[in-house]
Design a protein around this motif. Sequence first.
Motif, PDB file in Angstrom:
ATOM      1  N   GLU A  11       0.814  -1.209   0.000  1.00 12.27           N
ATOM      2  CA  GLU A  11       0.000   0.000   0.000  1.00 12.27           C
ATOM      3  C   GLU A  11       0.852   1.265   0.000  1.00 12.27           C
ATOM      4  N   ILE A  12       2.116   1.152   0.343  1.00 18.74           N
ATOM      5  CA  ILE A  12       2.980   2.320   0.455  1.00 18.74           C
ATOM      6  C   ILE A  12       3.866   2.400  -0.788  1.00 18.74           C
ATOM      7  N   ALA A  13       3.653   3.425  -1.582  1.00 20.22           N
ATOM      8  CA  ALA A  13       4.435   3.593  -2.813  1.00 20.22           C
ATOM      9  C   ALA A  13       5.789   4.200  -2.487  1.00 20.22           C
ATOM     10  N   PRO A  14       6.842   3.838  -3.244  1.00 19.25           N
ATOM     11  CA  PRO A  14       8.161   4.384  -2.968  1.00 19.25           C
ATOM     12  C   PRO A  14       8.210   5.898  -3.104  1.00 19.25           C
ATOM     13  N   CYS A  15       7.326   6.492  -3.883  1.00 20.70           N
ATOM     14  CA  CYS A  15       7.368   7.939  -4.059  1.00 20.70           C
ATOM     15  C   CYS A  15       6.805   8.667  -2.849  1.00 20.70           C
ATOM     16  N   ASP A  16       6.115   7.965  -1.952  1.00 21.25           N
ATOM     17  CA  ASP A  16       5.567   8.616  -0.771  1.00 21.25           C
ATOM     18  C   ASP A  16       6.672   9.153   0.135  1.00 21.25           C
ATOM     19  N   ALA A  17       7.794   8.506   0.128  1.00 19.99           N
ATOM     20  CA  ALA A  17       8.893   8.914   1.000  1.00 19.99           C
ATOM     21  C   ALA A  17       9.932   9.747   0.250  1.00 19.99           C
ATOM     22  N   ALA A  18       9.630  10.155  -0.957  1.00 19.89           N
ATOM     23  CA  ALA A  18      10.594  10.897  -1.767  1.00 19.89           C
ATOM     24  C   ALA A  18      10.818  12.279  -1.175  1.00 19.89           C
ATOM     25  N   PRO A  19      12.092  12.675  -1.008  1.00 25.79           N
ATOM     26  CA  PRO A  19      12.389  13.991  -0.466  1.00 25.79           C
ATOM     27  C   PRO A  19      12.220  15.069  -1.537  1.00 25.79           C
ATOM     28  N   ASN A  20      11.959  16.288  -1.090  1.00 20.44           N
ATOM     29  CA  ASN A  20      11.883  17.468  -1.959  1.00 20.44           C
ATOM     30  C   ASN A  20      10.810  17.323  -3.034  1.00 20.44           C
ATOM     31  N   GLY A  21      10.991  18.040  -4.139  1.00 23.45           N
ATOM     32  CA  GLY A  21      10.006  18.058  -5.206  1.00 23.45           C
ATOM     33  C   GLY A  21      10.097  16.829  -6.083  1.00 23.45           C
ATOM     34  N   PRO A  22       9.068  16.654  -6.935  1.00 19.16           N
ATOM     35  CA  PRO A  22       9.056  15.480  -7.810  1.00 19.16           C
ATOM     36  C   PRO A  22      10.073  15.610  -8.940  1.00 19.16           C
ATOM     37  N   SER A  23      10.620  14.498  -9.334  1.00 14.78           N
ATOM     38  CA  SER A  23      11.472  14.473 -10.518  1.00 14.78           C
ATOM     39  C   SER A  23      10.875  13.434 -11.454  1.00 14.78           C
ATOM     40  N   SER A  24      11.078  13.590 -12.735  1.00 17.41           N
ATOM     41  CA  SER A  24      10.485  12.657 -13.689  1.00 17.41           C
ATOM     42  C   SER A  24      10.993  11.242 -13.439  1.00 17.41           C
ATOM     43  N   GLU A  28       8.171   8.101 -11.962  1.00 11.56           N
ATOM     44  CA  GLU A  28       7.762   6.986 -12.805  1.00 11.56           C
ATOM     45  C   GLU A  28       7.289   5.841 -11.912  1.00 11.56           C
ATOM     46  N   GLY A  29       6.151   5.284 -12.234  1.00 11.97           N
ATOM     47  CA  GLY A  29       5.631   4.163 -11.460  1.00 11.97           C
ATOM     48  C   GLY A  29       4.868   4.575 -10.218  1.00 11.97           C
ATOM     49  N   CYS A  30       4.804   5.876  -9.938  1.00 11.07           N
ATOM     50  CA  CYS A  30       4.068   6.343  -8.766  1.00 11.07           C
ATOM     51  C   CYS A  30       2.602   6.511  -9.121  1.00 11.07           C
ATOM     52  N   ALA A  31       1.766   6.290  -8.139  1.00 10.89           N
ATOM     53  CA  ALA A  31       0.330   6.441  -8.346  1.00 10.89           C
ATOM     54  C   ALA A  31      -0.016   7.918  -8.484  1.00 10.89           C
ATOM     55  N   PRO A  32      -1.062   8.229  -9.242  1.00 12.30           N
ATOM     56  CA  PRO A  32      -1.513   9.617  -9.325  1.00 12.30           C
ATOM     57  C   PRO A  32      -1.931  10.121  -7.953  1.00 12.30           C
ATOM     58  N   SER A  33      -1.980  11.423  -7.812  1.00 13.81           N
ATOM     59  CA  SER A  33      -2.283  12.048  -6.532  1.00 13.81           C
ATOM     60  C   SER A  33      -3.591  11.544  -5.938  1.00 13.81           C
ATOM     61  N   SER A  34      -4.635  11.394  -6.742  1.00 13.89           N
ATOM     62  CA  SER A  34      -5.921  10.940  -6.211  1.00 13.89           C
ATOM     63  C   SER A  34      -5.826   9.512  -5.671  1.00 13.89           C
ATOM     64  N   GLU A  35      -5.051   8.665  -6.318  1.00 11.08           N
ATOM     65  CA  GLU A  35      -4.875   7.295  -5.826  1.00 11.08           C
ATOM     66  C   GLU A  35      -4.104   7.290  -4.517  1.00 11.08           C
ATOM     67  N   ARG A  36      -3.081   8.143  -4.415  1.00 11.54           N
ATOM     68  CA  ARG A  36      -2.318   8.247  -3.163  1.00 11.54           C
ATOM     69  C   ARG A  36      -3.223   8.727  -2.038  1.00 11.54           C
ATOM     70  N   THR A  37      -4.052   9.727  -2.358  1.00 13.45           N
ATOM     71  CA  THR A  37      -4.961  10.258  -1.343  1.00 13.45           C
ATOM     72  C   THR A  37      -5.920   9.178  -0.869  1.00 13.45           C
ATOM     73  N   GLU A  38      -6.486   8.411  -1.793  1.00 13.83           N
ATOM     74  CA  GLU A  38      -7.380   7.320  -1.410  1.00 13.83           C
ATOM     75  C   GLU A  38      -6.656   6.281  -0.566  1.00 13.83           C
ATOM     76  N   ARG A  39      -5.421   5.957  -0.944  1.00  9.39           N
ATOM     77  CA  ARG A  39      -4.637   4.979  -0.185  1.00  9.39           C
ATOM     78  C   ARG A  39      -4.352   5.512   1.214  1.00  9.39           C
ATOM     79  N   HIS A  40      -4.010   6.786   1.313  1.00 11.32           N
ATOM     80  CA  HIS A  40      -3.733   7.379   2.622  1.00 11.32           C
ATOM     81  C   HIS A  40      -4.985   7.379   3.489  1.00 11.32           C
ATOM     82  N   LEU A  41      -6.128   7.658   2.883  1.00  8.53           N
ATOM     83  CA  LEU A  41      -7.374   7.623   3.645  1.00  8.53           C
ATOM     84  C   LEU A  41      -7.684   6.213   4.141  1.00  8.53           C
TER      85      LEU A  41
END
Length: 80
Positions: A11-24, A28-41
């Motif tokens: 349930e925890i995507a590797p991009c959740d722990a990414a420091p600073n701003g996003p990089s391309s 890659e392979g990270c869930a869209p923001s709405s999916e992350r929000t649903e997962r966090h909820l």
Amino acid sequence: MDVAQAIDPAEIAPCDAAPNGPSSERMEGCAPSSERTERHLRMLQRLAEIGMELAEAVGRQALEQAKAASEPAETPRQPG
């Protein structure tokens, strides 16, 4: 539900722990923001359930201890 039930690590995507701003590269392979929000909820809901289970267990334990403390202790009779 069992209090010891773990949250699925998938349930925890590797991009959740990414420091600073996003990089391309990192995004890659990270869930869209709405999916992350649903997962966090869902994770918050599960944590709330675990917290409630713990609170109920502590409450039951406190009631049992209070009941045991209020019952008169049996003392052995002395022959006399």
